[in-house]
Design an enzyme around this catalytic site. Structure first.
Site, PDB file in Angstrom:
ATOM      1  N   THR A  73       0.853  -1.193   0.000  1.00 57.64           N
ATOM      2  CA  THR A  73       0.000   0.000   0.000  1.00 57.64           C
ATOM      3  C   THR A  73       0.888   1.241   0.000  1.00 57.64           C
ATOM      4  O   THR A  73       1.888   1.291   0.728  1.00 57.64           O
ATOM      5  CB  THR A  73      -0.952   0.008   1.217  1.00 57.64           C
ATOM      6  OG1 THR A  73      -1.751   1.193   1.184  1.00 57.64           O
ATOM      7  CG2 THR A  73      -0.205  -0.053   2.540  1.00 57.64           C
TER       8      THR A  73
ATOM      9  N   HIS B  37       2.411 -11.477  14.308  1.00 58.16           N
ATOM     10  CA  HIS B  37       3.458 -12.012  15.184  1.00 58.16           C
ATOM     11  C   HIS B  37       3.189 -13.458  15.593  1.00 58.16           C
ATOM     12  O   HIS B  37       4.049 -14.108  16.190  1.00 58.16           O
ATOM     13  CB  HIS B  37       3.568 -11.134  16.436  1.00 58.16           C
ATOM     14  CG  HIS B  37       4.945 -11.041  17.005  1.00 58.16           C
ATOM     15  ND1 HIS B  37       5.943 -11.934  16.696  1.00 58.16           N
ATOM     16  CD2 HIS B  37       5.511 -10.153  17.863  1.00 58.16           C
ATOM     17  CE1 HIS B  37       7.051 -11.608  17.344  1.00 58.16           C
ATOM     18  NE2 HIS B  37       6.821 -10.530  18.053  1.00 58.16           N
TER      19      HIS B  37
END
Length: 498
Positions: free
Chosen positions: A417, A469
């Site tokens: 993006t 994560h």
């Protein structure tokens, strides 16, 4: 004899649960008439009759689990005997003498895993003349807008689904008079008002009609669904309802609390209903935050080499390939090289499994008037810089024109993006689930940096990598971003594959 088959259920969806059958063996059915509803982890799908005839056999009963291609039942010739209990098929009613030749306008199939849409706005009103293939109405889905055209020349005799109505594939939304019985100069008489419907039933008990996804959440978390007001069809509790209830548990109360009335809008305010696309964007971004263990790491890249290459070759590049040389192709090449070195960033989580992707399909975020969409450029590792620039330019144009297909919006393995085109200096992008990584590009700014112990002015860009994560460790994320930095500051690595 025609088999009723379980359709493709959508990306990464392997099974579905059979819901309620709308017909029983021995009943007459029409082609495209809805026979049964299937529930998956993500959506509910309606399965229609493959042909006119009689429902002779039901092979998958309510509550059974089925996979794509499984036979749900069979349709035989009109009047065929049912497998369980013979029943004569009722004869179709003959058209009444003098009835107008009305052609039905139906909601088209809106794409894989899209079960419903909302009528945006009719471009014609009852009584207007229409031409074959002229666009009558636009239907907004969770992903794209679908235009519905007139199937023939005639006059719009009736609008069955008004603006804002929710519709499903195959549903009749309008009728066109093709024999001149409805004049184009005067609107057709309004249909008689429908009988008032009963008030919606209260939320169903937790044990009724829970999809496999909701059942999984209940079994894993002990969630009590009896107090959840379902937003699904017939008040059913959806996966989104269950996740929202987990994220915002309702406090115990002795009596139900009535919903707060909508605030009155002042003279200097305007209330506008969110489009279906915007509602979906909001829901998915929040689901992404609620699901993934999101973390963002930053680095900066010296764009001097890329900018020098671009300035040197941009004219001959455009003349040779018919497309401008931008920065996105360099970033795409750098990302693919980094994904090959750190495969965890090109993976996804499914239950307790990790699925590693050995293909590189990059989503490229595009801002449009209707909201953010992320079309996917396939097999970027096989494309040249020119191929990448052409692909991104074509997808961007389709996104702005609203002509993207659902296939072009699904299946990405990583997303890029570019907030820099709007002037963003730094941001923390949100993951595009089920992907586990997204790269944020930002504005290029000249800054004072130290190079070989000398303070120099260089065009610098901050890079941001948001990652999940749960499967990507900090070391992998930082290394991934360093790989991108190295590739951009020394693009010859792309040629040498080092």
């Amino acid at each position: 004899m025609a088999d009723i088959l379980t359709p493709v259920l959508g990306e990464s969806v392997a099974e579905a649960t059979v819901g309620r059958w709308a017909k029983k063996p021995g009943d007459a059915v029409k082609k495209d008439e809805v026979l049964v509803e299937l529930e998956t982890d993500k959506v509910s799908l309606e399965v229609a009759a493959p042909a006119d005839g009689t429902l002779t056999e039901i092979l998958a009963g309510e509550g059974d689990t089925v996979t794509p291609g499984a036979i749900l039942g069979r349709v035989g010739a009109a009047g065929a005997a049912a497998a369980s209990a013979p029943a004569a098929a009722p004869k179709a009613e003959a058209p009444k003498a003098g009835s107008a030749a009305l052609l039905e306008v139906k909601t088209p199939v809106m794409g894989e895993s899209v079960a419903e849409g909302a009528i945006s706005s009719w471009r014609k009103k009852v009584g207007d003349a229409v031409k074959k293939d002229e666009v009558l109405v636009e239907i907004e889905t969770d992903k794209v807008a679908v235009e519905v055209a007139a199937p023939a020349d005639g006059t719009l005799a009736e609008i069955v689904a008004a603006d804002g109505a929710t519709v499903t594939p195959g549903q009749v939304i309008a009728k066109i008079s093709t024999d001149g019985s409805v004049s184009a100069s005067a609107p057709a008489p309004a249909a008689a008002p429908a009988a008032p419907q009963a008030a919606p039933a209260a939320a169903q008990p937790a044990s009724n009609h829970l999809s496999p996804a909701v059942q999984r959440i209940v079994s894993e978390t002990g969630l009590n669904t009896s107090g959840i007001a379902g937003s699904g069809k017939d008040g059913r509790v959806t996966k989104g309802d269950a996740l929202a209830a987990l994220a915002n548990p309702a406090p115990a109360a002795s009596a139900p609390v009535a919903a707060a009335p909508a605030r009155e809008v002042g003279p200097r305010e305007e209330r506008v209903k969110m489009t279906r696309l915007r509602q979906t964007i909001a829901r998915r971004l929040k689901e992404s935050q609620n699901t993934a263990a999101q973390l963002t790491t930053f680095n900066e890249v010296d764009m001097s080499t890329v900018m020098a290459l671009r300035n040197t070759y941009k004219d001959v590049f455009e003349k040779r390939h018919g497309v401008k040389l931008g920065f996105m192709s360099f970033f795409a090449k750098a990302v693919v090289a980094a994904l090959k070195d750190i495969p965890a960033v090109n993976a996804e989580i499914e239950g307790t499994d990790i699925i590693y992707k050995n293909h590189y399909d990059l989503g490229v975020a595009v801002g449009t008037e209707k909201g953010l969409v992320v079309p996917v450029l396939r097999d970027v590792d096989t494309l040249s810089l020119a191929g990448i620039e052409k692909g991104i330019a074509a997808l961007g144009k389709q996104a702005r024109d609203g002509t993207l297909s659902l296939d072009q919006l699904q299946g990405g393995t990583f997303t890029i993006t570019n907030g820099g085109i709007y002037g963003s200096l730094m941001s923390t992008p949100i993951l595009n689930m089920p992907q586990v990584g997204i790269l944020g590009m930002h504005a290029i700014k000249e800054r004072a940096v130290v190079v070989d112990k000398q303070i120099v002015i260089r065009p610098m860009m901050y890079l941001a990598l948001s990652y999940d994560h749960r499967i990507v460790d900090g070391k992998e994320a930082v290394t991934f971003l360093v790989k991108i930095k190295e590739g951009l500051e020394d693009p010859q690595r792309f040629i040498l594959d080092v």
